[in-house]
Design a protein around this motif. Structure first.
Motif, PDB file in Angstrom:
ATOM      1  N   ARG A 270     -12.245 -53.150-114.267  1.00  0.00           N
ATOM      2  CA  ARG A 270     -12.670 -53.539-115.607  1.00  0.00           C
ATOM      3  C   ARG A 270     -11.767 -54.185-116.658  1.00  0.00           C
ATOM      4  O   ARG A 270     -10.718 -54.016-117.237  1.00  0.00           O
ATOM      5  CB  ARG A 270     -13.532 -53.632-116.241  1.00  0.00           C
ATOM      6  CG  ARG A 270     -15.427 -54.174-115.525  1.00  0.00           C
ATOM      7  CD  ARG A 270     -16.490 -53.821-116.527  1.00  0.00           C
ATOM      8  NE  ARG A 270     -17.693 -53.887-115.912  1.00  0.00           N
ATOM      9  CZ  ARG A 270     -18.223 -55.350-116.274  1.00  0.00           C
ATOM     10  NH1 ARG A 270     -18.222 -55.945-117.827  1.00  0.00           N
ATOM     11  NH2 ARG A 270     -19.875 -55.666-116.137  1.00  0.00           N
TER      12      ARG A 270
ATOM     13  N   PHE B 267     -16.409 -60.932-116.953  1.00  0.00           N
ATOM     14  CA  PHE B 267     -17.223 -60.914-115.715  1.00  0.00           C
ATOM     15  C   PHE B 267     -18.804 -60.401-115.585  1.00  0.00           C
ATOM     16  O   PHE B 267     -19.781 -60.692-115.997  1.00  0.00           O
ATOM     17  CB  PHE B 267     -17.136 -59.155-116.455  1.00  0.00           C
ATOM     18  CG  PHE B 267     -15.929 -58.357-116.702  1.00  0.00           C
ATOM     19  CD1 PHE B 267     -15.372 -58.683-116.099  1.00  0.00           C
ATOM     20  CD2 PHE B 267     -15.133 -58.166-118.774  1.00  0.00           C
ATOM     21  CE1 PHE B 267     -12.983 -57.207-115.312  1.00  0.00           C
ATOM     22  CE2 PHE B 267     -14.141 -57.675-118.172  1.00  0.00           C
ATOM     23  CZ  PHE B 267     -13.438 -57.635-116.933  1.00  0.00           C
ATOM     24  N   ALA B 268     -19.060 -61.935-115.129  1.00  0.00           N
ATOM     25  CA  ALA B 268     -19.686 -62.722-114.624  1.00  0.00           C
ATOM     26  C   ALA B 268     -19.710 -63.166-113.295  1.00  0.00           C
ATOM     27  O   ALA B 268     -18.900 -64.394-113.083  1.00  0.00           O
ATOM     28  CB  ALA B 268     -20.122 -64.012-115.613  1.00  0.00           C
ATOM     29  N   GLU B 269     -21.137 -63.005-112.483  1.00  0.00           N
ATOM     30  CA  GLU B 269     -20.268 -63.077-111.387  1.00  0.00           C
ATOM     31  C   GLU B 269     -21.182 -65.762-111.393  1.00  0.00           C
ATOM     32  O   GLU B 269     -21.209 -65.896-112.104  1.00  0.00           O
ATOM     33  CB  GLU B 269     -21.882 -62.768-109.668  1.00  0.00           C
ATOM     34  CG  GLU B 269     -21.420 -63.653-108.645  1.00  0.00           C
ATOM     35  CD  GLU B 269     -23.321 -62.570-107.810  1.00  0.00           C
ATOM     36  OE1 GLU B 269     -22.818 -62.759-106.422  1.00  0.00           O
ATOM     37  OE2 GLU B 269     -22.826 -62.080-108.710  1.00  0.00           O
TER      38      GLU B 269
ATOM     39  N   ARG C 231     -13.101 -66.267-113.018  1.00  0.00           N
ATOM     40  CA  ARG C 231     -13.975 -64.826-113.263  1.00  0.00           C
ATOM     41  C   ARG C 231     -14.218 -64.368-112.380  1.00  0.00           C
ATOM     42  O   ARG C 231     -13.740 -64.317-111.607  1.00  0.00           O
ATOM     43  CB  ARG C 231     -15.314 -65.892-113.788  1.00  0.00           C
ATOM     44  CG  ARG C 231     -15.996 -67.204-114.597  1.00  0.00           C
ATOM     45  CD  ARG C 231     -17.337 -67.179-114.178  1.00  0.00           C
ATOM     46  NE  ARG C 231     -17.645 -68.768-115.132  1.00  0.00           N
ATOM     47  CZ  ARG C 231     -18.887 -69.140-115.824  1.00  0.00           C
ATOM     48  NH1 ARG C 231     -20.164 -68.518-114.629  1.00  0.00           N
ATOM     49  NH2 ARG C 231     -18.981 -69.317-116.590  1.00  0.00           N
TER      50      ARG C 231
ATOM     51  N   TRP D 158     -15.821 -60.270-110.858  1.00  0.00           N
ATOM     52  CA  TRP D 158     -16.725 -59.404-110.945  1.00  0.00           C
ATOM     53  C   TRP D 158     -16.868 -58.410-110.386  1.00  0.00           C
ATOM     54  O   TRP D 158     -16.340 -58.681-109.488  1.00  0.00           O
ATOM     55  CB  TRP D 158     -18.683 -59.967-111.563  1.00  0.00           C
ATOM     56  CG  TRP D 158     -18.567 -60.601-110.240  1.00  0.00           C
ATOM     57  CD1 TRP D 158     -19.740 -60.489-108.511  1.00  0.00           C
ATOM     58  CD2 TRP D 158     -18.198 -61.506-109.747  1.00  0.00           C
ATOM     59  NE1 TRP D 158     -19.752 -60.636-107.906  1.00  0.00           N
ATOM     60  CE2 TRP D 158     -19.397 -61.995-107.810  1.00  0.00           C
ATOM     61  CE3 TRP D 158     -16.832 -63.018-109.968  1.00  0.00           C
ATOM     62  CZ2 TRP D 158     -18.590 -63.570-107.329  1.00  0.00           C
ATOM     63  CZ3 TRP D 158     -17.513 -64.034-109.617  1.00  0.00           C
ATOM     64  CH2 TRP D 158     -17.482 -64.361-108.116  1.00  0.00           C
TER      65      TRP D 158
END
Length: 393
Positions: free
Chosen positions: A49, A87-89, A105, A107
């Motif tokens: 991250r 940070f999201a699917e 995006r 993840w």
């Protein structure tokens, strides 16, 4: 969201924007890329991250939103001061709101087999083309190692250079070249049909293709492009072909590490006899291909709109810089049919990968091309490429 002014788009960004402006809403997601990157063993999710956030700080296109205008060529890019990494699917089929948030995006997902985690990325082609995605992956691994990286070029800086007085002659010449080539190409009536996608696993190793290209004194993409034109001549009965290459436009070292959308379609004419000697054909195709790439940057609003049914389209995916080119044996071939995807764009399109073995992915949306015809084309191209590889010096 705080941003830095409103800057013009590069010619590559404008080409993508123009394509999006005529695309129906249900096809807007088709410019999304679905990418998976491995990370070193022992890397934690938090480290990934942090590296992704540093990546967004480093590359402005990952912090950019776009402001439409009444005139499509007047769209502006606004660079956000702070990185906004989601940070999201996400599904690759979910379109981005390009005016609201940066168009990517990411993840982190653990491996099913207990191995190191992997980075999953969905990113719009306007934020990063295929070459830019590879630059991002390299930078991510460098950031995870703690390497210090040189400053990265910014799309707004390139856009300003492309609008400078000393660049105008280059844009004009590229536009004239494009008009001249398209006008000279034979026009073949085409009607759209069902979408067919297939991939030829040729079994021909990268080392063999590289050796054949060197023997012919051409580049690997030129060899693949020549064989593509040969296969078109063999299957259509027409020796003169209009070919469109996807130009990466990163030959200048100042933009070699630019993360943005730089690609534009450039045309060339090729005359190929599938039964004739390969060397002279490859040399002629090489000259035409180089000339086309020299005219890869043009103003998409200063030329006629792209006709994706006129001619045949080609993209070359190069081998990694550290790819092993040692000789190896040809393995059995096979053709795999793939699920439909991406109904927008070119109706006759081939993407060529060369490492570790040559793979040819074909997408066709033309009447008269079903599974049998697509398999015949891929088999013909594989046969021609194998003949080129096995031809004695």
């Amino acid at each position: 969201m705080r941003g830095q002014g409103g800057h013009p788009l590069t010619m590559g960004q404008l080409s993508m924007w123009r394509a999006l402006s005529v695309r129906p809403p249900e096809q807007l997601w088709e410019s999304n890329q679905d990418v998976v990157w491995p990370v070193p063993a022992g890397t934690t999710e938090e480290q990934v991250r942090q590296a992704l956030t540093a990546l967004a700080v480093r590359h402005e296109s990952l912090r950019t939103v776009y402001r439409p205008a009444d005139e499509p060529d007047a769209v502006r890019q606004v660079v956000l001061r702070d990185p906004l990494v989601r940070f999201a699917e996400a599904s690759v089929r979910e379109p981005f709101d390009l005016a609201a948030q940066p168009a990517w995006r990411a993840w982190v997902r653990s491996s099913d087999d207990g191995g190191p985690p992997r980075v999953h990325l969905v990113i719009h082609h306007l934020a990063a083309d295929g070459a830019a995605v590879r630059i991002m992956e390299s930078d991510l691994h460098a950031l995870l190692r703690g390497d210090r990286l040189a400053d990265a070029p910014a799309p707004r800086e390139v856009a300003e250079l492309q609008r400078a007085d000393d660049f105008r002659a280059r844009l004009t010449a590229a536009g004239e070249y494009r008009r001249r080539i398209v006008a000279a190409a034979p026009r073949v009536p085409v009607s759209r049909g069902s979408l067919v996608r297939a991939r030829a696993h040729t079994g021909i190793p990268y080392g063999a293709v590289r050796h054949a290209a060197r023997r012919l004194q051409v580049t690997v993409p030129t060899l693949l492009l020549t064989v593509y034109a040969q296969a078109l001549a063999a299957t259509t009965g027409r020796t003169d072909q209009l070919l469109w290459q996807l130009a990466a436009n990163r030959m200048d070292r100042t933009v070699r590490h630019l993360v943005s959308s730089m690609t534009q379609w450039v045309p060339m004419l090729a005359a190929c006899d599938p039964d004739g000697p390969l060397r002279p054909m490859a040399r002629e195709v090489n000259v035409a291909a180089v000339r086309a790439m020299q005219h890869g940057v043009y103003d998409p609003f200063a030329v006629a709109p792209m006709d994706f049914d006129h001619g045949s389209f080609f993209t070359f995916i190069p081998a990694p810089a550290d790819a092993d080119a040692a000789p190896s044996e040809v393995t059995p071939r096979r053709v795999e049919f793939l699920p439909p995807r991406a109904y927008s764009g070119a109706s006759f399109y081939l993407i060529a990968w060369v490492h570790p073995c040559v793979q040819l992915t074909m997408r066709v949306m033309r009447s008269g091309y079903g599974r049998a015809e697509v398999e015949r084309f891929l088999t013909t191209m594989t046969d021609l490429l194998l003949r080129a590889v096995e031809e004695p010096a």
